[in-house]
Design a protein around this motif. Structure first.
Motif, PDB file in Angstrom:
ATOM      1  N   ILE A  77      -7.204  13.159  65.366  1.00 33.83           N
ATOM      2  CA  ILE A  77      -7.225  12.666  63.995  1.00 33.83           C
ATOM      3  C   ILE A  77      -6.090  13.344  63.233  1.00 33.83           C
ATOM      4  O   ILE A  77      -5.967  14.567  63.263  1.00 33.83           O
ATOM      5  CB  ILE A  77      -8.566  12.981  63.300  1.00 33.83           C
ATOM      6  CG1 ILE A  77      -9.736  12.400  64.080  1.00 33.83           C
ATOM      7  CG2 ILE A  77      -8.555  12.468  61.864  1.00 33.83           C
ATOM      8  CD1 ILE A  77     -11.103  12.847  63.573  1.00 33.83           C
ATOM      9  N   LEU A  78      -5.278  12.553  62.541  1.00 33.59           N
ATOM     10  CA  LEU A  78      -4.256  13.095  61.646  1.00 33.59           C
ATOM     11  C   LEU A  78      -4.823  13.146  60.236  1.00 33.59           C
ATOM     12  O   LEU A  78      -5.499  12.205  59.803  1.00 33.59           O
ATOM     13  CB  LEU A  78      -3.005  12.208  61.639  1.00 33.59           C
ATOM     14  CG  LEU A  78      -2.231  12.029  62.935  1.00 33.59           C
ATOM     15  CD1 LEU A  78      -1.016  11.137  62.697  1.00 33.59           C
ATOM     16  CD2 LEU A  78      -1.805  13.369  63.508  1.00 33.59           C
ATOM     17  N   THR A  79      -4.539  14.223  59.519  1.00 33.15           N
ATOM     18  CA  THR A  79      -4.943  14.306  58.117  1.00 33.15           C
ATOM     19  C   THR A  79      -3.739  14.621  57.251  1.00 33.15           C
ATOM     20  O   THR A  79      -2.792  15.280  57.693  1.00 33.15           O
ATOM     21  CB  THR A  79      -6.026  15.391  57.886  1.00 33.15           C
ATOM     22  OG1 THR A  79      -5.502  16.661  58.237  1.00 33.15           O
ATOM     23  CG2 THR A  79      -7.277  15.093  58.687  1.00 33.15           C
ATOM     24  N   GLY A  80      -3.797  14.117  56.007  1.00 32.71           N
ATOM     25  CA  GLY A  80      -2.749  14.415  55.042  1.00 32.71           C
ATOM     26  C   GLY A  80      -1.431  13.725  55.303  1.00 32.71           C
ATOM     27  O   GLY A  80      -0.389  14.213  54.858  1.00 32.71           O
ATOM     28  N   VAL A  81      -1.437  12.601  56.001  1.00 32.11           N
ATOM     29  CA  VAL A  81      -0.185  11.895  56.306  1.00 32.11           C
ATOM     30  C   VAL A  81       0.400  11.371  54.994  1.00 32.11           C
ATOM     31  O   VAL A  81      -0.260  10.643  54.244  1.00 32.11           O
ATOM     32  CB  VAL A  81      -0.417  10.729  57.286  1.00 32.11           C
ATOM     33  CG1 VAL A  81       0.878   9.964  57.522  1.00 32.11           C
ATOM     34  CG2 VAL A  81      -0.984  11.242  58.603  1.00 32.11           C
ATOM     35  N   GLN A  82       1.638  11.755  54.720  1.00 32.32           N
ATOM     36  CA  GLN A  82       2.304  11.341  53.479  1.00 32.32           C
ATOM     37  C   GLN A  82       3.813  11.416  53.658  1.00 32.32           C
ATOM     38  O   GLN A  82       4.298  11.854  54.687  1.00 32.32           O
ATOM     39  CB  GLN A  82       1.866  12.261  52.342  1.00 32.32           C
ATOM     40  CG  GLN A  82       2.232  13.712  52.588  1.00 32.32           C
ATOM     41  CD  GLN A  82       1.772  14.621  51.468  1.00 32.32           C
ATOM     42  OE1 GLN A  82       1.439  14.176  50.379  1.00 32.32           O
ATOM     43  NE2 GLN A  82       1.759  15.916  51.714  1.00 32.32           N
ATOM     44  N   GLY A  83       4.526  10.984  52.652  1.00 34.73           N
ATOM     45  CA  GLY A  83       5.976  11.133  52.596  1.00 34.73           C
ATOM     46  C   GLY A  83       6.702  10.592  53.803  1.00 34.73           C
ATOM     47  O   GLY A  83       6.459   9.477  54.266  1.00 34.73           O
ATOM     48  N   GLU A 102      -7.792  11.470  54.832  1.00 37.35           N
ATOM     49  CA  GLU A 102      -7.064  12.162  53.766  1.00 37.35           C
ATOM     50  C   GLU A 102      -7.112  13.681  53.922  1.00 37.35           C
ATOM     51  O   GLU A 102      -6.107  14.351  53.728  1.00 37.35           O
ATOM     52  CB  GLU A 102      -7.619  11.770  52.389  1.00 37.35           C
ATOM     53  CG  GLU A 102      -7.340  10.322  52.013  1.00 37.35           C
ATOM     54  CD  GLU A 102      -5.857  10.046  51.858  1.00 37.35           C
ATOM     55  OE1 GLU A 102      -5.147  10.874  51.245  1.00 37.35           O
ATOM     56  OE2 GLU A 102      -5.401   8.998  52.350  1.00 37.35           O
ATOM     57  N   THR A 103      -8.283  14.225  54.232  1.00 34.21           N
ATOM     58  CA  THR A 103      -8.454  15.674  54.287  1.00 34.21           C
ATOM     59  C   THR A 103      -9.065  16.114  55.612  1.00 34.21           C
ATOM     60  O   THR A 103      -9.687  15.316  56.316  1.00 34.21           O
ATOM     61  CB  THR A 103      -9.381  16.160  53.153  1.00 34.21           C
ATOM     62  OG1 THR A 103     -10.693  15.645  53.377  1.00 34.21           O
ATOM     63  CG2 THR A 103      -8.857  15.721  51.779  1.00 34.21           C
ATOM     64  N   VAL A 104      -8.925  17.390  55.893  1.00 32.73           N
ATOM     65  CA  VAL A 104      -9.528  17.968  57.086  1.00 32.73           C
ATOM     66  C   VAL A 104     -11.048  17.867  56.991  1.00 32.73           C
ATOM     67  O   VAL A 104     -11.721  17.506  57.963  1.00 32.73           O
ATOM     68  CB  VAL A 104      -9.078  19.436  57.275  1.00 32.73           C
ATOM     69  CG1 VAL A 104      -9.882  20.115  58.372  1.00 32.73           C
ATOM     70  CG2 VAL A 104      -7.593  19.498  57.578  1.00 32.73           C
ATOM     71  N   ALA A 105     -11.604  18.174  55.818  1.00 30.47           N
ATOM     72  CA  ALA A 105     -13.058  18.112  55.640  1.00 30.47           C
ATOM     73  C   ALA A 105     -13.587  16.710  55.921  1.00 30.47           C
ATOM     74  O   ALA A 105     -14.615  16.546  56.585  1.00 30.47           O
ATOM     75  CB  ALA A 105     -13.438  18.546  54.223  1.00 30.47           C
ATOM     76  N   GLU A 106     -12.885  15.701  55.436  1.00 29.38           N
ATOM     77  CA  GLU A 106     -13.283  14.306  55.688  1.00 29.38           C
ATOM     78  C   GLU A 106     -13.229  13.984  57.179  1.00 29.38           C
ATOM     79  O   GLU A 106     -14.124  13.347  57.727  1.00 29.38           O
ATOM     80  CB  GLU A 106     -12.362  13.380  54.899  1.00 29.38           C
ATOM     81  CG  GLU A 106     -12.688  11.917  55.028  1.00 29.38           C
ATOM     82  CD  GLU A 106     -11.690  11.059  54.264  1.00 29.38           C
ATOM     83  OE1 GLU A 106     -11.131  10.135  54.888  1.00 29.38           O
ATOM     84  OE2 GLU A 106     -11.465  11.309  53.065  1.00 29.38           O
ATOM     85  N   ALA A 107     -12.172  14.433  57.840  1.00 29.57           N
ATOM     86  CA  ALA A 107     -12.021  14.167  59.282  1.00 29.57           C
ATOM     87  C   ALA A 107     -13.131  14.840  60.078  1.00 29.57           C
ATOM     88  O   ALA A 107     -13.717  14.229  60.973  1.00 29.57           O
ATOM     89  CB  ALA A 107     -10.656  14.653  59.763  1.00 29.57           C
ATOM     90  N   LEU A 108     -13.432  16.083  59.752  1.00 27.12           N
ATOM     91  CA  LEU A 108     -14.485  16.803  60.474  1.00 27.12           C
ATOM     92  C   LEU A 108     -15.844  16.169  60.224  1.00 27.12           C
ATOM     93  O   LEU A 108     -16.654  16.043  61.140  1.00 27.12           O
ATOM     94  CB  LEU A 108     -14.498  18.284  60.071  1.00 27.12           C
ATOM     95  CG  LEU A 108     -13.287  19.095  60.533  1.00 27.12           C
ATOM     96  CD1 LEU A 108     -13.321  20.492  59.923  1.00 27.12           C
ATOM     97  CD2 LEU A 108     -13.204  19.153  62.049  1.00 27.12           C
ATOM     98  N   SER A 109     -16.084  15.740  58.996  1.00 25.08           N
ATOM     99  CA  SER A 109     -17.349  15.082  58.669  1.00 25.08           C
ATOM    100  C   SER A 109     -17.482  13.763  59.422  1.00 25.08           C
ATOM    101  O   SER A 109     -18.526  13.463  60.000  1.00 25.08           O
ATOM    102  CB  SER A 109     -17.445  14.853  57.165  1.00 25.08           C
ATOM    103  OG  SER A 109     -18.582  14.097  56.853  1.00 25.08           O
ATOM    104  N   GLN A 110     -16.431  12.977  59.425  1.00 23.21           N
ATOM    105  CA  GLN A 110     -16.428  11.690  60.111  1.00 23.21           C
ATOM    106  C   GLN A 110     -16.627  11.882  61.613  1.00 23.21           C
ATOM    107  O   GLN A 110     -17.379  11.154  62.246  1.00 23.21           O
ATOM    108  CB  GLN A 110     -15.120  10.946  59.844  1.00 23.21           C
ATOM    109  CG  GLN A 110     -14.992   9.620  60.540  1.00 23.21           C
ATOM    110  CD  GLN A 110     -15.930   8.581  59.972  1.00 23.21           C
ATOM    111  OE1 GLN A 110     -16.349   8.664  58.821  1.00 23.21           O
ATOM    112  NE2 GLN A 110     -16.272   7.597  60.764  1.00 23.21           N
ATOM    113  N   ALA A 111     -15.961  12.877  62.169  1.00 18.28           N
ATOM    114  CA  ALA A 111     -16.081  13.137  63.607  1.00 18.28           C
ATOM    115  C   ALA A 111     -17.497  13.565  63.958  1.00 18.28           C
ATOM    116  O   ALA A 111     -18.051  13.143  64.971  1.00 18.28           O
ATOM    117  CB  ALA A 111     -15.074  14.204  64.030  1.00 18.28           C
TER     118      ALA A 111
END
Length: 143
Positions: A77-83, A102-111
């Motif tokens: 999972i990639l988080t914070g992809v921007q620019g 968007e965030t690491v916390a979101e990715a960990l929760s989703q996983a």
């Protein structure tokens, strides 16, 4: 460039800061090698929110990580992809290939909510898999 890892249960979070290019990609490669050698890892979160630049070598390392994760049944999972990185992934048609949050916390929760991944498809004699061509796009799209 700076690379740091942290373990969260069966997930490893790798934070990448700075330029991901030919001169620095070895740092990420070495960190990921340690992740691949760690038993029990089921999720790898690459936090790229602080990546300011990414060239073809950096992109190649991300693709290699995705492929290695698929081979080892480790969800990437990639988080914070921007620019610049977001633009590179979009231009190359890879933006939708990588699972992103968007965030690491979101990715960990989703996983954690998703539970374990499906087992890898069995390969039949002759190299065919049970899921069609097994190419990069098809495999990543299964998530």
């Amino acid at each position: 460039m700076r690379v740091a890892s942290a373990v969260h249960d069966a997930a490893v979070v790798v934070r990448v800061e700075g330029d991901l290019d030919a001169g620095t990609v070895h740092l990420l490669h070495n960190e990921l090698r340690q992740v691949w050698e760690s038993p029990g890892t089921s999720v790898l979160v690459l936090d790229v929110a602080e990546v300011m630049f990414c060239d073809s070598r950096g992109l190649s390392e991300l693709i290699s990580a995705l492929q290695r994760g698929q081979a080892l049944n480790v969800r990437l999972i990639l988080t914070g992809v921007q620019g610049v990185l977001r633009r590179v992934l979009t231009i190359t048609g890879l933006r939708n290939v990588f699972e992103q949050h968007e965030t690491v916390a979101e990715a960990l929760s989703q996983a954690a909510d998703a539970g374990p991944r499906r087992p890898r498809p069995q390969t039949r004699p002759g190299g065919d898999s049970d899921t069609g061509s097994g190419g990069l796009y098809e495999t990543a799209g299964d998530r």
